[in-house]
Every structure is written in C-alpha cells, then in structure tokens.
Scaffold this motif. Structure first.
Motif, PDB file in Angstrom:
ATOM      1  N   PHE A 164       5.427   7.443  -4.539  1.00  0.00           N
ATOM      2  CA  PHE A 164       6.650   6.651  -4.723  1.00  0.00           C
ATOM      3  C   PHE A 164       7.004   6.570  -6.208  1.00  0.00           C
ATOM      4  N   ALA A 165       6.011   6.264  -7.040  1.00  0.00           N
ATOM      5  CA  ALA A 165       6.248   6.130  -8.483  1.00  0.00           C
ATOM      6  C   ALA A 165       6.749   7.437  -9.074  1.00  0.00           C
ATOM      7  N   ALA A 166       6.156   8.557  -8.651  1.00  0.00           N
ATOM      8  CA  ALA A 166       6.568   9.859  -9.183  1.00  0.00           C
ATOM      9  C   ALA A 166       7.991  10.199  -8.761  1.00  0.00           C
ATOM     10  N   LEU A 167       8.339   9.921  -7.499  1.00  0.00           N
ATOM     11  CA  LEU A 167       9.697  10.206  -7.033  1.00  0.00           C
ATOM     12  C   LEU A 167      10.725   9.353  -7.764  1.00  0.00           C
ATOM     13  N   MET A 168      10.406   8.086  -7.989  1.00  0.00           N
ATOM     14  CA  MET A 168      11.329   7.211  -8.721  1.00  0.00           C
ATOM     15  C   MET A 168      11.560   7.726 -10.133  1.00  0.00           C
ATOM     16  N   LEU A 169      10.526   8.287 -10.740  1.00  0.00           N
ATOM     17  CA  LEU A 169      10.621   8.753 -12.120  1.00  0.00           C
ATOM     18  C   LEU A 169      11.271  10.119 -12.232  1.00  0.00           C
ATOM     19  N   GLN A 218       0.803  -1.219   0.000  1.00  0.00           N
ATOM     20  CA  GLN A 218       0.000   0.000   0.000  1.00  0.00           C
ATOM     21  C   GLN A 218       0.840   1.276   0.000  1.00  0.00           C
ATOM     22  N   GLY A 219       2.163   1.140   0.146  1.00  0.00           N
ATOM     23  CA  GLY A 219       3.000   2.332   0.171  1.00  0.00           C
ATOM     24  C   GLY A 219       4.433   1.985   0.527  1.00  0.00           C
ATOM     25  N   PHE A 220       5.284   2.990   0.510  1.00  0.00           N
ATOM     26  CA  PHE A 220       6.714   2.828   0.768  1.00  0.00           C
ATOM     27  C   PHE A 220       7.030   3.458   2.116  1.00  0.00           C
ATOM     28  N   PRO A 221       7.485   2.658   3.109  1.00  0.00           N
ATOM     29  CA  PRO A 221       7.694   3.204   4.455  1.00  0.00           C
ATOM     30  C   PRO A 221       9.036   3.914   4.610  1.00  0.00           C
TER      31      PRO A 221
END
Length: 224
Positions: free
Chosen positions: A119-124, A53-56
């Motif tokens: 999380f996806a946006a930060l990785m990209l 559900q998310g990245f801790p």
C-alpha cells in the motif's frame, strides 16, 4: 480467514482500474497465494483499537462499517462494495493509528488484502492508485457529513423513511433491530415508528420483513 482460488489479474483491473499500468510481475505479486481471502457473512473484518494489517480491495460482497457507542448501540457509517475500499483503513495506514470503527462482512466476501508495504509503495509510486485513495476520501467525507447532518437535525421518522427508500426494494427482508442499528437508535423506537407508518398505509409489516405500499407517501415523509 481462508485463502480462495487464484483471482485473474483482469478481474482485479476491471474493478480497480487504478491498478492498470502496473508491470505484470508487480500485479502478480499482489495476487500471490494467501493475499485473496474469503470471509463468511457476519465475520469481523476489522475491529476498534486493532492495528491495521492491510488495505482491502473488495472483489465480492459488502462490508458495513459501524461505530459502537459505550451504551452498546451501533451507528452505521457507510458500506463498501466491489470496486471500493475503506477510508478508515487508509486513514489508519497513512496516520499509523489503530481502527476507530469496525467492519463487518454483511454478505460472504472475497477480498484482496494489500500488505502495508505494498500500500505504501503504491501511494508513493503509482499516481492513479494515489488518486483513487484520495477520491475515496472525498466521497466518504461527503457521505459522513450528510450522516452528521441527518443525525443532528433530521427527525428519526424522516431518517427511517429515507433508509427504507434507499434500499430500492418493494419488500425488505430486515428486522427492526437491523434498522435501529443502521439509524443508531433502539429497536423499541423503530418498531413504534414502523407501526405508525403501517397505520398510515405506508408499509405493511411481517415477521422480519416489511413491504412498501406507498412509496410516494414515504418520500413525502422523508422530506418533511
């Protein structure tokens, strides 16, 4: 899980400098009410076969990540402390898979749960964060390879000696079952080994406690 009081952005940046450089409004959005959670010790942070559900991002406390065998025995894979995170969570998010291990709050926790889209946006879009995640992968894979080597090739008494030394304390408040869980063994075998250590004058045993008497002797045992 219950939300806690707001966390100052600088506190987050001190622990996770990879988030530095984000615009103030974007950082504030990550710290919106409800994102920062408090969990009591013993709480399941995530479980096997559960969707991520998310990245801790851990602000306080420690999480232990364990693998449960069909027999009911557990093997401790690694711990996560403040400033770190969980590669199993990131691998689930990147691979769109469910958890294949479980995380348990070893102590009371305060953590920031990055939502999947964030999380996806930060990785990209944010290279320092992406580097942070891949650096975690490299570190954890090295630790897991060492664990595989120890489980496959090292004797249990060596692994137990290393485990006791790794805590870096003269007196350990720990049960035989807890040590067995970390080693992926059973309590009866660990108890037998500890009695042997005691007979050799390496440790003294008490109720849910043991004291290291001969650290140099344990170090020799770990290297045998």
């Amino acid at each position: 899980m219950a939300p806690t009081a707001a966390v100052e952005p600088q506190r987050l940046l001190n622990l996770y400098p990879a988030l530095s450089g984000l615009p103030a409004e974007r950082l504030a959005a990550l710290l919106q009410p409800g994102a920062v959670m408090h969990l009591p010790a013993g709480t399941a942070v995530f479980a096997e076969h559960q969707p991520c559900q998310g990245f801790p991002l851990l602000l306080e406390g420690h999480i232990k990540v364990v693998k449960l065998a069909a027999s009911g025995r557990e093997l401790m894979l690694y711990r996560v402390g403040p400033g770190g995170s969980c590669i199993i969570s990131s691998s689930c998010l990147l691979g769109h898979t469910e958890y294949n291990a479980r995380g348990i709050a070893e102590t009371p926790l305060t953590l920031l749960a990055l939502p999947v889209p964030a999380f996806a946006a930060l990785m990209l879009e944010h290279a320092p964060f992406r580097d942070f995640v891949f650096h975690l992968f490299a570190e954890r894979i090295g630790e897991l390879m060492q664990l595989v080597e120890e489980v496959a090739f090292a004797r249990l008494d060596q692994r137990l000696a290393k485990l006791l030394l790794a805590r870096n304390e003269a007196v350990l408040n720990v049960t035989h079952q807890q040590l067995a869980d970390e080693l992926g063994s059973v309590r009866e075998i660990v108890s037998r080994l500890l009695k042997g250590f005691s007979a050799q004058g390496l440790v003294t045993l008490g109720r849910e406690q043991l004291s290291i008497v001969d650290r140099a002797g344990l170090q020799k045992m770990a290297l045998v």
